[in-house]
Motif scaffolding. Sequence first.
Motif, mmCIF file in Angstrom:
data_model
loop_
_atom_site.group_PDB
_atom_site.id
_atom_site.type_symbol
_atom_site.label_atom_id
_atom_site.label_comp_id
_atom_site.label_asym_id
_atom_site.label_seq_id
_atom_site.Cartn_x
_atom_site.Cartn_y
_atom_site.Cartn_z
ATOM 1 N N ARG A 66 0.841 -1.207 0.000
ATOM 2 C CA ARG A 66 0.000 0.000 0.000
ATOM 3 C C ARG A 66 0.872 1.251 0.000
ATOM 4 O O ARG A 66 0.528 2.260 -0.643
ATOM 5 C CB ARG A 66 -0.969 0.002 1.189
ATOM 6 C CG ARG A 66 -1.969 1.161 1.114
ATOM 7 C CD ARG A 66 -3.079 1.067 2.129
ATOM 8 N NE ARG A 66 -2.587 1.191 3.492
ATOM 9 C CZ ARG A 66 -3.330 1.012 4.581
ATOM 10 N NH1 ARG A 66 -4.612 0.702 4.467
ATOM 11 N NH2 ARG A 66 -2.817 1.133 5.782
ATOM 12 N N LYS A 159 -2.484 6.717 1.280
ATOM 13 C CA LYS A 159 -2.294 7.160 2.671
ATOM 14 C C LYS A 159 -1.271 8.302 2.647
ATOM 15 O O LYS A 159 -0.072 8.094 2.830
ATOM 16 C CB LYS A 159 -1.821 5.967 3.510
ATOM 17 C CG LYS A 159 -2.108 6.102 4.977
ATOM 18 C CD LYS A 159 -1.967 4.767 5.700
ATOM 19 C CE LYS A 159 -1.804 4.945 7.181
ATOM 20 N NZ LYS A 159 -2.934 5.564 7.862
ATOM 21 N N TYR A 164 -4.327 13.816 6.369
ATOM 22 C CA TYR A 164 -4.646 13.622 7.785
ATOM 23 C C TYR A 164 -5.029 14.903 8.516
ATOM 24 O O TYR A 164 -5.432 14.862 9.670
ATOM 25 C CB TYR A 164 -3.518 12.813 8.468
ATOM 26 C CG TYR A 164 -3.754 11.355 8.111
ATOM 27 C CD1 TYR A 164 -4.497 10.533 8.930
ATOM 28 C CD2 TYR A 164 -3.359 10.863 6.870
ATOM 29 C CE1 TYR A 164 -4.815 9.240 8.555
ATOM 30 C CE2 TYR A 164 -3.666 9.573 6.487
ATOM 31 C CZ TYR A 164 -4.394 8.755 7.337
ATOM 32 O OH TYR A 164 -4.724 7.476 6.957
ATOM 33 N N GLU A 193 -15.998 6.692 6.887
ATOM 34 C CA GLU A 193 -15.067 6.001 7.798
ATOM 35 C C GLU A 193 -14.734 6.892 8.982
ATOM 36 O O GLU A 193 -15.130 8.065 9.028
ATOM 37 C CB GLU A 193 -13.790 5.609 7.050
ATOM 38 C CG GLU A 193 -13.041 6.802 6.482
ATOM 39 C CD GLU A 193 -11.927 6.426 5.507
ATOM 40 O OE1 GLU A 193 -11.266 5.397 5.706
ATOM 41 O OE2 GLU A 193 -11.730 7.196 4.549
ATOM 42 N N GLY A 196 -9.299 7.333 11.434
ATOM 43 C CA GLY A 196 -8.181 6.403 11.232
ATOM 44 C C GLY A 196 -8.640 4.962 11.297
ATOM 45 O O GLY A 196 -7.879 4.078 11.709
ATOM 46 N N GLY A 218 -8.750 -0.199 3.988
ATOM 47 C CA GLY A 218 -8.023 -0.649 5.177
ATOM 48 C C GLY A 218 -7.581 -2.100 5.063
ATOM 49 O O GLY A 218 -8.311 -2.948 4.531
ATOM 50 N N ILE A 219 -6.404 -2.352 5.584
ATOM 51 C CA ILE A 219 -5.884 -3.723 5.595
ATOM 52 C C ILE A 219 -6.619 -4.533 6.662
ATOM 53 O O ILE A 219 -6.905 -5.717 6.473
ATOM 54 C CB ILE A 219 -4.356 -3.675 5.765
ATOM 55 C CG1 ILE A 219 -3.770 -3.159 4.442
ATOM 56 C CG2 ILE A 219 -3.778 -5.044 6.137
ATOM 57 C CD1 ILE A 219 -2.393 -2.617 4.503
ATOM 58 N N THR A 220 -7.017 -3.879 7.743
ATOM 59 C CA THR A 220 -7.830 -4.564 8.752
ATOM 60 C C THR A 220 -9.228 -4.840 8.187
ATOM 61 O O THR A 220 -9.788 -5.916 8.422
ATOM 62 C CB THR A 220 -7.936 -3.700 10.024
ATOM 63 O OG1 THR A 220 -6.666 -3.099 10.278
ATOM 64 C CG2 THR A 220 -8.345 -4.534 11.224
ATOM 65 N N THR A 256 -5.470 -0.796 11.935
ATOM 66 C CA THR A 256 -4.242 -1.331 12.516
ATOM 67 C C THR A 256 -4.055 -0.840 13.949
ATOM 68 O O THR A 256 -3.738 -1.631 14.843
ATOM 69 C CB THR A 256 -3.044 -0.900 11.653
ATOM 70 O OG1 THR A 256 -3.262 -1.418 10.344
ATOM 71 C CG2 THR A 256 -1.731 -1.409 12.210
HETATM 72 N N1 PMP Z 1 -9.250 4.787 7.323
HETATM 73 C C1 PMP Z 1 -8.331 5.722 7.577
HETATM 74 C C2 PMP Z 1 -8.614 7.131 7.197
HETATM 75 C C3 PMP Z 1 -7.115 5.373 8.189
HETATM 76 O O1 PMP Z 1 -6.198 6.305 8.451
HETATM 77 C C4 PMP Z 1 -6.880 4.033 8.556
HETATM 78 C C5 PMP Z 1 -5.591 3.654 9.226
HETATM 79 N N2 PMP Z 1 -4.607 3.366 8.280
HETATM 80 C C6 PMP Z 1 -7.872 3.087 8.259
HETATM 81 C C7 PMP Z 1 -9.048 3.493 7.642
HETATM 82 C C8 PMP Z 1 -7.659 1.640 8.579
HETATM 83 O O2 PMP Z 1 -6.644 1.118 7.746
HETATM 84 P P1 PMP Z 1 -5.753 -0.108 8.196
HETATM 85 O O3 PMP Z 1 -6.685 -1.178 8.600
HETATM 86 O O4 PMP Z 1 -4.996 -0.455 6.971
HETATM 87 O O5 PMP Z 1 -4.906 0.346 9.318
#
Ligand code: PMP
Length: 301
Positions: A66, A159, A164, A193, A196, A218-220, A256
């Motif tokens: 990513r 990302k 942010y 969403e 984060g 998101g990877i999660t 994450t």
């Molecule tokens: N949405 C946003 C805006 C984020 O910053 C994150 C954190 N990276 C996520 C979703 C969740 O992503 P991940 O599961 O890859 O951490």
Amino acid sequence: MSSNTNPYYNENTILYYNGKFKNASKVSTDLYGQTLHYGYGVFEGIRAYKTSSGTKIFKAREHYERLKKSCELIQIPFPYDIEELTQKTYELLALNHFSDAYIRPIIYCDPNMSLTKPNGVNIMICAWEWGAYLGDNLLNIFISSYCRPHPKSIKIEAKVCGHYINSILATSEAKNNGYDEALLLDSDGFIAEGPGANLFFEKDGELYTPQLGNILPGITRATIIELCQDLGIKLNQGLYKPHTLKNADAAFYCGTAAEVVGIKSINKQNFPLEWKDSLGKKLQTAYKNLVLKNELSTQTN
Ligand code: PMP
């Protein structure tokens, strides 16, 4: 210099910087950098867990892929090898004697005051100790007055550092209003969403999550989708308005850093299903087992 001390390292902390391991207190960056001035850089947030077979980085490859994709989407060069970065991250954890840790790679640009492609890039990977949480403290969330940036204004799947600001504004607004966390809608008023984390909600025994397009993939989120398949949970992906969420039985955030965390209420309205009886709780347990065993991860050693 700011009088604040940095809580993320001490005099012994090692970080990875442009191919070398360095003492964190001995490296610095140029104040004319394009990333500092314009937010034109990309980063990742990764976790490592202490497992029965040693320290394992959860989905290292997916995170570094990513990172690479984020660079490609905003035309920042990525002159790095993903296997090597993964290996160096394991070395970084070992050098710092970290097991349960949060890992923060960032690619940032050289000095360039013009609004053009970077003059050169740098990579820094740092880490700090951070234990797994996965507890049952539930969140009171609130629908932010800020919406996610329009996907035609930015590359929402990337990302990117500058994106942010939107997350910081929404989080601050939520906390200032006495809530734990914000929920952002997209510019058409559909649920997007958290600042984060990605959102899932449950209704009549099925799970729902906003489709890709207006959110960070998101990877999660992808892991939860895999776990739903394993556990036979029906998952729907679509565009949902806030009233659909307000009528849901239960909800949770995942990411994450957040891992899987239950949501108690939205705009002060409680979800009726108790967290312990929800699909979220079931998935939280499955996620915990997975990260501590790290079965699905494609890490290299
Ligand atoms: N949405 C946003 C805006 C984020 O910053 C994150 C954190 N990276 C996520 C979703 C969740 O992503 P991940 O599961 O890859 O951490």
